[in-house]
Enzyme design. Structure first.
Site, PDB file in Angstrom:
ATOM      1  N   ALA A 263       5.701  -2.048  10.157  1.00 20.54           N
ATOM      2  CA  ALA A 263       5.650  -1.524  11.529  1.00 20.54           C
ATOM      3  C   ALA A 263       6.723  -0.481  11.790  1.00 20.54           C
ATOM      4  CB  ALA A 263       5.750  -2.671  12.538  1.00 20.54           C
TER       5      ALA A 263
ATOM      6  N   ASP B 235      -7.980  -6.268   6.711  1.00 21.96           N
ATOM      7  CA  ASP B 235      -8.263  -5.212   5.735  1.00 21.96           C
ATOM      8  C   ASP B 235      -8.902  -4.008   6.418  1.00 21.96           C
ATOM      9  OD1 ASP B 235      -9.032  -3.659   3.559  1.00 21.96           O
ATOM     10  OD2 ASP B 235      -9.526  -5.397   2.324  1.00 21.96           O
ATOM     11  N   VAL B 236      -8.429  -2.826   6.044  1.00 22.96           N
ATOM     12  CA  VAL B 236      -8.938  -1.601   6.654  1.00 22.96           C
ATOM     13  C   VAL B 236     -10.405  -1.390   6.331  1.00 22.96           C
ATOM     14  CG1 VAL B 236      -8.275  -0.167   4.685  1.00 22.96           C
ATOM     15  CG2 VAL B 236      -8.420   0.863   6.946  1.00 22.96           C
TER      16      VAL B 236
ATOM     17  N   ASP C  87      -0.149  -0.453   7.700  1.00 31.26           N
ATOM     18  CA  ASP C  87       0.994  -0.414   8.621  1.00 31.26           C
ATOM     19  C   ASP C  87       2.318  -0.761   7.962  1.00 31.26           C
ATOM     20  OD1 ASP C  87       2.016  -0.264  11.424  1.00 31.26           O
ATOM     21  OD2 ASP C  87       2.486  -2.368  11.025  1.00 31.26           O
TER      22      ASP C  87
ATOM     23  N   CYS D  33       0.177   4.440  -2.930  1.00 33.63           N
ATOM     24  CA  CYS D  33       0.364   5.588  -3.822  1.00 33.63           C
ATOM     25  C   CYS D  33       0.323   5.205  -5.299  1.00 33.63           C
ATOM     26  CB  CYS D  33       1.699   6.274  -3.513  1.00 33.63           C
ATOM     27  SG  CYS D  33       3.145   5.219  -3.780  1.00 33.63           S
TER      28      CYS D  33
END
Length: 877
Positions: free
Chosen positions: A609, A651-652, A606, A675
């Protein structure tokens, strides 16, 4: 026995081996060419009963053989009788001759390979030795000989590399030595042969000489000769040695075997290599003024002119930082050559402490940086003298490759996505590309100038005729290879803010940077001189400031003609660059106003935001906003600025299907994975399948978990973002998983900063033109505080690095205040990104910490452009 006859002195001298005694067995030819009588004593009797002396023929005598079998026995140039062989008694003695002997003498003068000894076993002729009168062919120098046989020249074009195993190298070396020995024997025959004028016309025999014996006189091509034994032995050894061990590169231009050099090939930066011997390549010798170079990194061989070579000590001028940042093969080559250089100079670099958490590639990168700093400093303390090869490495047959060129750590460079491949094919690449000759592009451009060819039919980037599309910026064609390079490099910028590579060909080492502060384009000298005209590059260098061919007032510069609609063509170039076709995304009809509900959002990675901020700006009601983020500073900003309306889930990788079912259903899934390991600007990137690149698959996993089930037709949207400067293969893989092609949007159209990004998704109207609004700040001056003056209208891409604030080739600060240059303040950077002033001013964060948050964030005007159609589907305030 050899007897003297009363024949004229200008007749040919022929050696004869006397017949054996009746008790002795006939002579047999030995494998090495010696003629031996096993224990038998050969005798001859003169009419006067005189017994000749025993001994060997004089060393300056050269004899001819008429006997075919004996000629075969002497095929290797040796005649070594046993001690019992009798020598001529006295050159002055005359032996009686009869007609039969005269006939034998005439036959001997015309002797060839055909055997005559069986017919004249007991009738040997003795001819006077005239070796002292003979002339040695080649005695005045082989250059003046009539029998010159120049070595066939084989041209070599750089192509597939030669990876030589030890076994194969030994086989080649043994074969070449055998060929050299065979050639040496032929040369020995031709160098020592004696010219003997013919006494009278003779009838030629129908016989051909042996393959190893060359004719010695054009007038008598069928006379087979052999050198005198002792001389032949000496010449054999000397010639064999000279043919096999002849010194290379003795043209007085330096750069001998084993020296470390920089070499220049068209389309490539200066590349490190090592001078090697021709036999190591498996090709022919290099011509005078050229050297065989084995390139570090890929192990290929090339013949390079001396003028295109520099010693490794020219490191500071030849090393190219942009290529080092981009091409992993170049980094590997630098690592390998500096390993060899440090070994020769005795320079020891401290080993980095390794532990389980230390990445091997990072250790290698640290060591490589240390070696580069040492090289840029002049290879101190030994200097260039310490780089000279040791004596054993100057030997062309020394196997130095396995011992000296070990690269255990270099293999730690995980091969990232293929970078720019300037007109050269290598077997390491997944695709075999066309090899274009250095002169092909020049020849085709010349044909265009002569009106013999249309410039749209050739690739103006490399000269290929396999044109697949038009160049987006200039009149001319473009091939598929250069298209891929353009996609990767068009938005890749160096630390000075300029493009890393040429705008035309995405290559070149020496580039001209535009003097317009608002332009960031570069043009290589080769393209300028070729397409604009000879000397155009020098004229541009003298012009200060120089406006490039994209921002100049004229549209035509020689053959370089700027397209009038290049902005839209560039946009379409990135929009239609897809080599994969997918079904169009499902189109949801707008929801009637009375049925619209607040939106439920799942935001992965995110950041600060940005998504929630834009939804609020658009007036869309947000029912639930679930965010996955691990950065504490980012979480702090989100919590403070949105008053706790964000539910952070950590954490994703810890989010499961159960969590999605518990928190859902969701109407919008957004995210942009880190990236760092995808951007080709990062020299230590690991690609899509390693490091942080793998986090994309977490987005893919949770996107599928959040999709509506079959039969649920409610509108569902998603958006994924990442950098444009990624490898073509990574972009292709992401598109394949998401079953969608990306659109490229550059924030410079709606903000004061360049920021090109790829967006994948199914949002309505993602391909529509990007249009600015009244509230967008398009100029840097609009983003500055009072009393500060912008030196540039737009700034380059702001990243997490502090030096990304500096602009231009001279690294200027972008703001002028109180007659001094200054950096951008944090509030000004927030305006550039479209955030409210002081949006990141929480928790006493430093300026650098705030810049890092902004450098990882999205551009607010771009996200507003993408989210705007959602107002037709969800409830608004």
């Amino acid at each position: 026995m050899v007897e003297s006859s009363d024949t004229p002195k200008d007749t040919a001298a022929v050696p004869k081996c006397p017949p054996p005694c009746p008790e002795a067995s006939p002579a047999e030819p030995l494998p090495n060419g010696d003629l031996e009588a096993d224990g038998a004593q050969w005798k001859g009797t003169e009419e006067g009963g005189a017994s000749p002396k025993s001994g060997r023929p004089e060393e300056d005598e050269t004899e001819s053989l008429a006997d075919g079998e004996t000629g075969r026995a002497l095929e290797n140039g040796r005649c070594t009788p046993k001690e019992g062989l009798d020598a001529p008694a006295d050159e002055g003695e005359l032996a009686p001759s009869d007609p039969q002997k005269k006939r034998g003498r005439r036959k001997l003068l015309e002797a060839t390979e055909k055997s005559k000894e069986e017919k004249e076993e007991n009738n040997f002729d003795s001819l006077k030795m005239e070796g002292s009168r003979g002339r040695l062919r080649g005695g005045l120098g082989w250059e003046s000989s009539l029998r010159q046989r120049p070595m066939q020249r084989h041209t070599f074009q750089a192509g597939d590399p030669y990876y030589i195993s030890k076994r194969k190298r030994d086989e080649w070396l043994a074969r070449w030595k055998r060929e050299a020995e065979k050639k040496a024997k032929v040369i020995a025959v031709m160098n020592v042969v004696e010219e003997t004028p013919r006494a009278e016309p003779q009838k030629e025999e129908e016989a051909s000489p042996p393959a190893s014996q060359q004719p010695t006189d054009p007038a008598s091509p069928n006379v087979a000769t052999t050198p005198e034994p002792v001389v032949a032995d000496a010449v054999d050894k000397n010639t064999s040695k000279s043919a096999d061990d002849e010194p290379e590169y003795e043209d007085g231009r330096g750069l001998g075997i084993g020296e470390l050099v920089w070499g220049k090939l068209r389309g490539f930066s200066w590349w490190p290599g090592r001078i090697v011997s021709w036999w190591m390549t498996g090709r022919s010798r290099a011509a005078e003024g050229t050297r065989w170079v084995m390139w570090f990194g890929d192990g290929k061989f090339s013949v390079v002119c001396v003028e295109k070579l520099l010693p490794l000590s020219s490191f500071s001028s030849a090393f190219h930082q942009a290529t080092y940042n981009k091409q992993p093969m170049y980094r590997k080559a630098i690592y390998e050559v500096l390993q060899v250089a440090s070994s020769r100079a005795g320079k020891i670099f401290p080993a980095c402490p390794e532990n389980d958490e230390t990445d091997t590639s990072k250790v290698v990168e640290i060591q490589n940086k240390q070696m580069i700093e040492w090289a840029l400093g002049g290879f101190q303390p030994s200097g260039p003298k310490g780089l000279e090869p040791p004596e054993e490495e100057r030997n062309p047959y020394k196997e130095v490759y396995t011992e000296m060129w070990v690269e255990p750590e270099a293999a730690a460079y995980a091969p990232p996505p293929p970078a720019k491949k300037p007109r050269k094919s290598t077997t390491e690449k997944p695709k075999v590309k066309e090899i274009i000759d250095e002169r092909t592009r020049e020849r085709l451009v010349y044909e265009v100038r002569q009106k013999c060819r249309n410039i749209e039919d050739i690739c103006i980037s490399c000269g290929s005729l396999n044109v697949t599309l038009e160049h987006p910026l200039f009149i001319g064609g473009m091939c598929q290879n250069c298209k891929n390079c353009f996609l990767e490099c068009a938005y890749q910028y160096d630390d000075d803010g300029y493009q890393s590579y040429c705008t035309i060909c995405c290559g070149g080492r020496e580039v001209l940077m535009c003097g317009n502060n608002n332009c960031c384009r570069c043009f290589c000298v080769e393209c300028v001189d070729l397409l604009v005209g000879p000397g155009a590059a020098q004229a541009a260098i003298k012009e200060d400031p120089w406006n490039c061919y994209m921002c100049g007032h004229k549209g035509v510069y020689g053959l370089l003609r700027r397209r009038e609609d290049w902005p839209s063509r560039l946009q379409m170039f990135f929009a239609n660059n897809h080599d994969q076709e997918f079904d169009p995304p499902k189109v949801y009809p707008p929801v009637p106003a009375e049925k619209r509900k607040p939106i439920r959002v799942l935001s992965l990675f995110d950041g600060i935001a940005t998504g929630l901020l834009v939804l609020k700006d658009l007036g869309i009601q947000v029912d639930r906003y679930i965010a996955s983020e691990v950065c504490e500073d980012s979480i702090t900003v989100g919590m403070v600025r949105h008053q706790g309306k964000i539910m952070y889930v950590g954490d994703v990788r810890n989010v499961t299907q159960k969590h999605i079912q518990e928190w859902g259903p969701f109407d919008l899934v957004i995210g942009g994975s880190p990236c760092n390991d995808l951007s080709i600007v990062n020299p230590a990137r690991k690609g899509l399948y390693e490091g942080t690149g793998r986090l994309f698959f977490e987005f893919y996993r949770l996107l599928h978990e959040a999709r509506p089930k079959e039969g649920d037709d409610r509108p569902f949207f998603w958006l994924f973002e990442n950098v444009v400067a990624m490898g073509v293969s990574d972009k292709r893989d992401i598109s394949r998983f998401l079953e969608s092609n990306p659109v490229m949007i550059d924030a410079k159209e709606v903000s004061a900063a360049h920021r090109a990004r790829y967006f994948w998704g199914n949002l309505p109207g993602m391909n529509r033109p990007l249009a600015s609004t009244v509230n967008d700040k398009l100029e840097l001056q609009e983003c500055l505080e009072h009393g500060r003056i912008a030196k540039f209208s737009k700034v380059r891409t702001i990243t997490t690095r502090s030096n990304s604030i500096k602009q231009g080739k001279d690294q200027h600060f972008p703001v002028f205040m109180n007659e001094k240059e200054d950096i951008l303040w944090c509030t000004e950077m927030e305006r550039v990104f479209g955030f409210p002033v002081h949006y990141t001013d929480v928790s006493n964060m430093s300026r650098l910490a705030r810049q890092r948050l902004l450098g990882r964030s999205w551009s607010v005007p771009v996200i507003r452009h993408l989210f705007a159609p959602l107002k037709e589907y969800f409830a608004c305030v």
